[in-house]
Scaffold this motif. Sequence first.
Motif, PDB file in Angstrom:
ATOM      1  N   ARG A 385       0.813  -1.234   0.000  1.00 49.41           N
ATOM      2  CA  ARG A 385       0.000   0.000   0.000  1.00 49.41           C
ATOM      3  C   ARG A 385       0.841   1.275   0.000  1.00 49.41           C
ATOM      4  NH1 ARG A 385      -5.307   0.646   0.177  1.00 49.41           N
ATOM      5  NH2 ARG A 385      -6.183   2.616   0.908  1.00 49.41           N
ATOM      6  N   LYS A 386       1.454   1.541  -1.123  1.00 48.11           N
ATOM      7  CA  LYS A 386       2.230   2.765  -1.294  1.00 48.11           C
ATOM      8  C   LYS A 386       1.437   3.708  -2.204  1.00 48.11           C
ATOM      9  CE  LYS A 386       6.596   0.253  -0.868  1.00 48.11           C
ATOM     10  NZ  LYS A 386       7.870  -0.125  -1.546  1.00 48.11           N
ATOM     11  N   LEU A 387       0.626   4.542  -1.588  1.00 46.66           N
ATOM     12  CA  LEU A 387      -0.280   5.398  -2.356  1.00 46.66           C
ATOM     13  C   LEU A 387       0.462   6.455  -3.156  1.00 46.66           C
ATOM     14  CD1 LEU A 387      -3.203   5.910   0.188  1.00 46.66           C
ATOM     15  CD2 LEU A 387      -2.987   4.211  -1.626  1.00 46.66           C
ATOM     16  N   GLY A 388       1.703   6.732  -2.821  1.00 51.67           N
ATOM     17  CA  GLY A 388       2.449   7.755  -3.530  1.00 51.67           C
ATOM     18  C   GLY A 388       3.026   7.278  -4.851  1.00 51.67           C
ATOM     19  N   GLN A 389       2.991   5.971  -5.117  1.00 55.42           N
ATOM     20  CA  GLN A 389       3.527   5.456  -6.374  1.00 55.42           C
ATOM     21  C   GLN A 389       2.697   4.270  -6.856  1.00 55.42           C
ATOM     22  OE1 GLN A 389       7.498   4.036  -5.751  1.00 55.42           O
ATOM     23  NE2 GLN A 389       6.960   2.746  -4.018  1.00 55.42           N
ATOM     24  N   ILE A 390       2.774   4.017  -8.156  1.00 55.54           N
ATOM     25  CA  ILE A 390       2.026   2.911  -8.757  1.00 55.54           C
ATOM     26  C   ILE A 390       3.034   1.852  -9.212  1.00 55.54           C
ATOM     27  CG2 ILE A 390       0.486   2.235 -10.636  1.00 55.54           C
ATOM     28  CD1 ILE A 390      -0.604   5.098 -10.583  1.00 55.54           C
ATOM     29  N   PRO A 391       3.097   0.708  -8.538  1.00 54.17           N
ATOM     30  CA  PRO A 391       4.053  -0.331  -8.927  1.00 54.17           C
ATOM     31  C   PRO A 391       3.688  -0.963 -10.268  1.00 54.17           C
ATOM     32  CG  PRO A 391       2.603  -1.145  -7.193  1.00 54.17           C
ATOM     33  CD  PRO A 391       2.298   0.320  -7.362  1.00 54.17           C
ATOM     34  N   ILE A 392       4.724  -1.360 -10.997  1.00 49.68           N
ATOM     35  CA  ILE A 392       4.548  -2.041 -12.281  1.00 49.68           C
ATOM     36  C   ILE A 392       5.184  -3.423 -12.182  1.00 49.68           C
ATOM     37  CG2 ILE A 392       5.137  -2.015 -14.742  1.00 49.68           C
ATOM     38  CD1 ILE A 392       5.188   1.036 -14.588  1.00 49.68           C
ATOM     39  N   TYR A 393       4.485  -4.426 -12.674  1.00 45.41           N
ATOM     40  CA  TYR A 393       4.985  -5.799 -12.637  1.00 45.41           C
ATOM     41  C   TYR A 393       5.102  -6.337 -14.057  1.00 45.41           C
ATOM     42  CZ  TYR A 393       3.514  -5.277  -7.765  1.00 45.41           C
ATOM     43  OH  TYR A 393       3.340  -4.816  -6.479  1.00 45.41           O
ATOM     44  N   ASN A 394       6.337  -6.432 -14.551  1.00 41.10           N
ATOM     45  CA  ASN A 394       6.563  -7.079 -15.844  1.00 41.10           C
ATOM     46  C   ASN A 394       6.473  -8.583 -15.658  1.00 41.10           C
ATOM     47  OD1 ASN A 394       7.041  -4.580 -16.950  1.00 41.10           O
ATOM     48  ND2 ASN A 394       9.263  -4.802 -17.031  1.00 41.10           N
ATOM     49  N   PHE A 395       5.818  -9.253 -16.593  1.00 40.06           N
ATOM     50  CA  PHE A 395       5.727 -10.716 -16.509  1.00 40.06           C
ATOM     51  C   PHE A 395       6.134 -11.302 -17.853  1.00 40.06           C
ATOM     52  CE2 PHE A 395       3.466 -14.839 -16.487  1.00 40.06           C
ATOM     53  CZ  PHE A 395       4.059 -15.372 -15.354  1.00 40.06           C
ATOM     54  N   THR A 396       7.396 -11.725 -17.918  1.00 35.70           N
ATOM     55  CA  THR A 396       7.949 -12.243 -19.163  1.00 35.70           C
ATOM     56  C   THR A 396       8.537 -13.627 -18.928  1.00 35.70           C
ATOM     57  OG1 THR A 396      10.067 -11.146 -18.722  1.00 35.70           O
ATOM     58  CG2 THR A 396       8.441  -9.927 -20.018  1.00 35.70           C
ATOM     59  N   SER A 397       9.063 -14.233 -19.993  1.00 34.37           N
ATOM     60  CA  SER A 397       9.596 -15.589 -19.871  1.00 34.37           C
ATOM     61  C   SER A 397      10.896 -15.602 -19.079  1.00 34.37           C
ATOM     62  CB  SER A 397       9.815 -16.205 -21.256  1.00 34.37           C
ATOM     63  OG  SER A 397      10.764 -15.461 -21.981  1.00 34.37           O
ATOM     64  N   SER A 398      11.274 -16.760 -18.612  1.00 36.83           N
ATOM     65  CA  SER A 398      12.455 -16.906 -17.765  1.00 36.83           C
ATOM     66  C   SER A 398      13.734 -16.939 -18.591  1.00 36.83           C
ATOM     67  CB  SER A 398      12.344 -18.197 -16.944  1.00 36.83           C
ATOM     68  OG  SER A 398      13.555 -18.488 -16.299  1.00 36.83           O
ATOM     69  N   ASN A 399      14.762 -16.246 -18.127  1.00 40.79           N
ATOM     70  CA  ASN A 399      16.062 -16.294 -18.790  1.00 40.79           C
ATOM     71  C   ASN A 399      16.779 -17.623 -18.545  1.00 40.79           C
ATOM     72  OD1 ASN A 399      15.904 -13.703 -19.881  1.00 40.79           O
ATOM     73  ND2 ASN A 399      16.698 -12.752 -18.023  1.00 40.79           N
ATOM     74  N   SER A 400      16.417 -18.295 -17.456  1.00 40.21           N
ATOM     75  CA  SER A 400      17.071 -19.551 -17.128  1.00 40.21           C
ATOM     76  C   SER A 400      16.537 -20.720 -17.950  1.00 40.21           C
ATOM     77  CB  SER A 400      16.892 -19.861 -15.635  1.00 40.21           C
ATOM     78  OG  SER A 400      15.518 -19.981 -15.309  1.00 40.21           O
ATOM     79  N   ASN A 401      15.320 -20.596 -18.434  1.00 38.44           N
ATOM     80  CA  ASN A 401      14.728 -21.673 -19.237  1.00 38.44           C
ATOM     81  C   ASN A 401      13.893 -21.068 -20.360  1.00 38.44           C
ATOM     82  OD1 ASN A 401      13.978 -24.259 -20.062  1.00 38.44           O
ATOM     83  ND2 ASN A 401      12.214 -24.306 -18.675  1.00 38.44           N
ATOM     84  N   PRO A 402      14.539 -20.371 -21.299  1.00 36.64           N
ATOM     85  CA  PRO A 402      13.786 -19.644 -22.328  1.00 36.64           C
ATOM     86  C   PRO A 402      13.156 -20.555 -23.374  1.00 36.64           C
ATOM     87  CG  PRO A 402      16.133 -19.544 -22.793  1.00 36.64           C
ATOM     88  CD  PRO A 402      15.997 -20.231 -21.462  1.00 36.64           C
ATOM     89  N   LEU A 403      12.072 -20.068 -23.942  1.00 40.42           N
ATOM     90  CA  LEU A 403      11.420 -20.740 -25.058  1.00 40.42           C
ATOM     91  C   LEU A 403      11.869 -20.061 -26.345  1.00 40.42           C
ATOM     92  CD1 LEU A 403       9.134 -22.722 -26.095  1.00 40.42           C
ATOM     93  CD2 LEU A 403       7.597 -20.745 -25.933  1.00 40.42           C
ATOM     94  N   HIS A 404      12.377 -20.845 -27.285  1.00 43.67           N
ATOM     95  CA  HIS A 404      12.804 -20.296 -28.564  1.00 43.67           C
ATOM     96  C   HIS A 404      11.736 -20.541 -29.619  1.00 43.67           C
ATOM     97  CE1 HIS A 404      16.609 -20.861 -26.350  1.00 43.67           C
ATOM     98  NE2 HIS A 404      17.008 -19.782 -27.005  1.00 43.67           N
ATOM     99  N   TRP A 405      11.744 -19.720 -30.649  1.00 48.39           N
ATOM    100  CA  TRP A 405      10.726 -19.869 -31.688  1.00 48.39           C
ATOM    101  C   TRP A 405      10.793 -21.246 -32.344  1.00 48.39           C
ATOM    102  CZ3 TRP A 405       6.727 -16.898 -31.747  1.00 48.39           C
ATOM    103  CH2 TRP A 405       6.817 -15.580 -31.296  1.00 48.39           C
TER     104      TRP A 405
END
Length: 465
Positions: A385-405
Motif C-alpha cells: 500500500r504505497k499510495l504515492g507510487q504505482i508499482p509495475i509488474y513485468n511478466f515475461t519468460s524466464s532467462n534460465s529456461n527460455p522458449l525459442h521460436w
Amino acid sequence: MTKYLFRISDCFLTFIYHINIAPARTDNFRLTFSAFLLQIMDPNLLPAVLRTTLPPKLEKIKNGSYTENDNDYPIHLYLKENDIRVQEDGSDIIQFLKRKNLLITGATGFLGKLLLEKLLRCCKDIGTIYVVIRTKKGVDPQSRLEDFLNNWVFCKLSQIRPNYKDNVVGISGDFEFDGLGLSNESRGILTENVNIIYHVAATVRFDEPLKRAVKINIEGSQQIIQLAKECKKLDVFVHISTAYSNCQEKLIKEDFYPPHIDPYKLMLMTKELPDDILEKITPGMLQSIPNTYLYTKQISEDLVKREAVGLPACIQRPAIVIASAKEPIRSWVDNIYGPVGVMQGAAIGLLHISPVNANGIAECVPADFVINNCIAASYKTVKERKLGQIPIYNFTSSNSNPLHWKDLLYIVKKIGSKILVSKVFFKFTSCWSWYYIVSFLLHTIPAVIIDFVLERLGKKPLYVL
C-alpha cells in the motif's frame, strides 16, 4: 471448373515437390482440397480446444457420460484429472479475497474468462463478481452472460463448485460510450460494493482504427479510474497492459516511460478530427510503433500514472499471452491471435513459412501464469500500500529456461485438426528474400485460387487481403 482447378493444383504441387519445399502426394492434396471447399464454412471442423462452446457430440461430458474410449475427440487429454483445486486455508491471497466484491472489465475476453474462473475456483467464500458486458450482435447483456457462463472453460469449475454462477452478476455497459455506458443504478451498485477492480478490457486488434483504439484503451481506462475513485470500499485497482507497450526500448524496466503523445491531447484530437483525416495521419503518429494497439496501451499507462494518483493501484505487463499450461484445462485457448494463429495456420497446412529468427527467444507466457501473477500483484499492492507510487509488474519468460521460436515447431506437429488444406510443413526463416519467394508460391497463389473458387460458389473471399 473443379477439374480445371485440380489441374492447376496438380501443376502447382508438382512444382513444389520438385523444389523440395513441400513434398506431398497430389492425390492427398486433391482429397483435402476438395473437402476443404465443401466444408470451408463448417465451424464443427475446428479443433475442440479452439471453440468457445463444446462441440455437440461432446456436450455429454457435462453429464458425466464421456469416457476415454470415446473417439469423437481426445477431450480427456484436456479435461483429465489434475490438481487444480486450492487449499482453502493455505494461502494469504485466498484469505485476502474472502468476502471481497470484485469488478472485472473485459470478462468475456480470453484473459477475462480465465481470471473469473480462477477467482471462483480458488476462493469459495468470495463475494460478488460484477462483470461489465455489452449488447453484441443484437444479443442483450443478460443472454450473453448466460451463454458466457456456459463456456466450457468453466467445465472443471462446475464440478468443483456447481453453484458458481450465483457469484456472478452482469452489469450492462460499453466502453465505447461515455461513462462506460453504465446506468445510474448500476454505477451506484458498483461504487457502494466493489473492493477490487481488474481492468482487463481492451481492443487487442493490431489494425484497429486509431479513434476506436483511443476510445477503448485510453478513454476507457480514464473512465474506469474515475469509477474506482468513486468506490467507497476500494482496496486495489489493477490495470492490465503489455510488456510490449514500450517496444521501442531495448531494456524495459518496471517503470513508466514518457508517452508518445500527451494522452489528453490525443483524446481531444481523435474527437475533433474526421475519420478520414485520422486515417491519413496515423502512420506518421505511430512512427516506429508497429500498431495502434501498442501505441494506445503505452499512452494509457501514462494516463494511469496521472489519474490513479492516491489510489491503491498497480500495472501488470505480461508478454505475449498463449494457451494455458495447466489451469483450468491444459492447452486451453479461445482465439487465434499472435503465435496461436501462426501455429494453428501451420497445423492445418495453411501457413508454411514465417519471417522469424528461429533461434530467437519467444517471449510467450501461458495465460494461467498471467492470471496467477495478476491476482498476486493485486494482493502485493494492497499489502505494501504505497499510495504515492504505482508499482509495475513485468511478466515475461524466464532467462534460465527460455522458449525459442524453433521450439514452437514441435507444437505444430501436436495440434490436431480435421481440416487439412495441404500437407503440414512449416519453417521459420531470417532471410527476407527467401520468405517473400516461398510466401508468394505457397501463400499468395493458393489464396488467389481459393478465393476465386469461393466467389464462383457465391461466397465471400477470405484469403486475399
